[in-house]
Design an enzyme around this catalytic site. Structure first.
Site, PDB file in Angstrom:
ATOM      1  N   CYS A 181      -0.593 -14.313  -3.714  1.00  0.00           N
ATOM      2  CA  CYS A 181      -0.527 -14.605  -2.277  1.00  0.00           C
ATOM      3  C   CYS A 181      -0.398 -16.102  -2.040  1.00  0.00           C
ATOM      4  CB  CYS A 181      -1.747 -14.040  -1.556  1.00  0.00           C
ATOM      5  SG  CYS A 181      -3.288 -14.695  -2.170  1.00  0.00           S
TER       6      CYS A 181
ATOM      7  N   ARG B 291       0.841  -1.206   0.000  1.00  0.00           N
ATOM      8  CA  ARG B 291       0.000   0.000   0.000  1.00  0.00           C
ATOM      9  C   ARG B 291       0.871   1.249   0.000  1.00  0.00           C
ATOM     10  NH1 ARG B 291      -3.509  -3.422   2.941  1.00  0.00           N
ATOM     11  NH2 ARG B 291      -2.553  -3.071   4.966  1.00  0.00           N
TER      12      ARG B 291
HETATM   13  N1  SAH Z   1      -6.560  -6.066  -2.638  1.00  0.00           N
HETATM   14  C1  SAH Z   1      -7.319  -6.439  -1.460  1.00  0.00           C
HETATM   15  C2  SAH Z   1      -7.269  -7.932  -1.191  1.00  0.00           C
HETATM   16  C3  SAH Z   1      -7.758  -8.783  -2.332  1.00  0.00           C
HETATM   17  S1  SAH Z   1      -8.301 -10.346  -1.813  1.00  0.00           S
HETATM   18  C4  SAH Z   1      -6.804  -5.653  -0.245  1.00  0.00           C
HETATM   19  O1  SAH Z   1      -5.666  -5.199  -0.263  1.00  0.00           O
HETATM   20  O2  SAH Z   1      -7.539  -5.545   0.727  1.00  0.00           O
HETATM   21  C5  SAH Z   1      -9.074 -10.976  -3.210  1.00  0.00           C
HETATM   22  C6  SAH Z   1     -10.422 -10.366  -3.537  1.00  0.00           C
HETATM   23  O3  SAH Z   1     -10.817 -10.897  -4.793  1.00  0.00           O
HETATM   24  C7  SAH Z   1     -11.556 -10.673  -2.578  1.00  0.00           C
HETATM   25  O4  SAH Z   1     -12.094  -9.474  -2.092  1.00  0.00           O
HETATM   26  C8  SAH Z   1     -12.599 -11.426  -3.416  1.00  0.00           C
HETATM   27  O5  SAH Z   1     -13.930 -11.025  -3.109  1.00  0.00           O
HETATM   28  C9  SAH Z   1     -12.239 -10.988  -4.802  1.00  0.00           C
HETATM   29  N2  SAH Z   1     -12.581 -11.882  -5.913  1.00  0.00           N
HETATM   30  C10 SAH Z   1     -12.455 -13.232  -5.976  1.00  0.00           C
HETATM   31  N3  SAH Z   1     -12.769 -13.666  -7.202  1.00  0.00           N
HETATM   32  C11 SAH Z   1     -13.100 -12.583  -7.942  1.00  0.00           C
HETATM   33  C12 SAH Z   1     -13.492 -12.378  -9.289  1.00  0.00           C
HETATM   34  N4  SAH Z   1     -13.609 -13.398 -10.140  1.00  0.00           N
HETATM   35  N5  SAH Z   1     -13.729 -11.125  -9.709  1.00  0.00           N
HETATM   36  C13 SAH Z   1     -13.602 -10.069  -8.866  1.00  0.00           C
HETATM   37  N6  SAH Z   1     -13.231 -10.215  -7.577  1.00  0.00           N
HETATM   38  C14 SAH Z   1     -12.992 -11.436  -7.119  1.00  0.00           C
END
Ligand code: SAH
Length: 391
Positions: free
Chosen positions: A335, A208
């Site tokens: 991750c 971030r």
């Molecule tokens: N960038 C975020 C963490 C991402 S975690 C942060 O820093 O807080 C991954 C995210 O992907 C989750 O919120 C989940 O809801 C979303 N996700 C999973 N599959 C998805 C898809 N096919 N399209 C869009 N979002 C998706």
């Protein structure tokens, strides 16, 4: 204590402090072990290697906590580990009131995760053996951290691997369902019962901050898989003119909107859609951005799913590159421990060939330092980010 002998040759990696013994690596037991029992691990010649706990039903059968003959697994050892983890966190001087206190093998406490949100702790017991020691863990946490409350978070995935059902709910004191945490100059709502992981992606703190300095006033940014908006908020705070944040979860987006409001950051466009479809649509419409960031969920939970995960990453990178301006930036994270930085490099090379671009690497990031990466324990490095300029 039950004695476990490993097969010849296995001692080598254990003597380098690798803390796992896989089931096929065990030669013999002094008697039939109970699930979760403490064991002494010995090499084929009977020499001491370490103390651990065992789950004979799991592929990772023994997890070692101590390589020191004088240090058996006791309440004092658990407390000592929690204490030194806490001292280390304090030494980091993180500019926040939310951090990971215990990162499993990264803090020499396999099977235990503890995150701290202000004065509250959220715990996960992810192995049978650590779950058996839960009373010790809770007492030690109360002594060392003195939290106002402790919440235990369920982890559905554990049942399949470790064969026990994890629990959910308050296990000590009071824990409000929603806590506002601060990180630098931004505040975030953390919904502990409903949130993913223990409530917030603490591990992306370092990323971030990189994004905050990468974004220049007037930028147009796309935050793909935005969850509750950790990146989107930093983009806006850095002066981005336009931020589109997309996620498939309406619940996560609701929190994202609340977070924007909480920080007086108006104008982020929150989109509830499948990321793959949405990026294709943006490309069709000819939209481009100065920065495209993609932080997908783990596509590879195990080794077997690596090939399909790589196809997913490639697809994402192609779609991402389609909507980055020339001279703009693409950022991708993984991750999953099973997807290495080298995997991501190759995926980027393949995707860039398809869209005809050169990529200049400008940065890399890992999980922040409160999620320790122990060099001898490869799976403690799981989060990788590659930042490229698209030429
Ligand atoms: N960038 C975020 C963490 C991402 S975690 C942060 O820093 O807080 C991954 C995210 O992907 C989750 O919120 C989940 O809801 C979303 N996700 C999973 N599959 C998805 C898809 N096919 N399209 C869009 N979002 C998706």
């Amino acid at each position: 204590m039950i004695q476990v002998r490993v097969k010849p040759g296995i001692e080598e990696k254990l003597r380098s402090y690798f803390p796992w013994v896989y089931r096929p690596e065990i030669a013999s037991y002094s008697r039939k072990p109970q699930k979760g029992e403490h064991v002494v691990v010995r090499d084929a010649g009977g020499h001491f290697i370490g103390y651990g706990y065992i789950n004979p039903d799991a592929n990772i059968s023994v997890r070692l906590l101590s390589f020191n003959k004088e240090k058996k697994i006791t309440y004092e050892l658990i407390k000592e580990r929690i204490e030194s983890a806490y001292i280390y966190r304090k030494s980091l001087s993180l500019d926040t009131d939310a951090f990971r206190l215990i990162h499993s093998e990264g803090d020499f406490l396999p099977g235990l995760v503890v995150d701290v949100y202000r004065s509250h702790a959220v715990v996960e017991f992810t192995t049978f053996g650590m779950n058996l020691m839960r009373d010790w863990v809770i007492s030690a946490l109360l002594e060392v951290l003195k939290p106002a409350g402790i919440y235990e978070k369920k982890n559905e995935y554990i049942q399949k691997i470790e064969g026990f059902e994890t629990q959910e709910g308050i296990i000590y004191g009071d824990v409000p369902p929603e806590i506002i945490i601060r990180e630098k100059d931004l505040n975030y709502y953390v919904n502990i019962p409903q949130g993913q992981k223990t409530g917030f992606y603490l591990d992306q703190r370092r990323a971030r901050s990189i994004i905050r300095s990468l974004v220049k006033p007037g930028f147009t940014c796309l935050d793909v898989f935005c969850h509750t908006g950790g990146f989107a908020l930093n983009m806006k705070k850095a002066g981005a003119k336009e931020v589109i944040a997309v996620d498939i979860s309406s619940q996560a987006l609701e929190v994202g909107k609340k977070n924007a409001h909480l920080n007086n950051l108006d104008g982020i466009v929150w989109v509830e859609e499948n990321a793959f479809d949405f990026m294709r649509k943006l490309h069709r419409e000819g939209q481009t951005f100065d920065l495209v960031l993609m932080d997908p969920p783990s596509f590879a939970k195990n080794k077997a799913s690596v090939p399909s995960a790589l196809r997913g990453y490639k697809e994402l990178c192609v779609r991402g590159l389609h909507v980055v301006k020339r001279g703009g930036y693409l950022v991708i994270y993984s991750c999953s421990f099973h997807i290495t930085a080298e995997h991501l490099f190759q995926v980027l090379v393949d995707a860039a060939r398809d869209v005809g671009r050169h990529l200049r690497v400008i940065n890399m990031s890992f999980q922040d330092l409160d999620h320790p990466w122990i060099l001898q324990v490869p799976n403690t490095l799981y989060l990788k980010g590659i930042y490229v300029e698209v030429l």
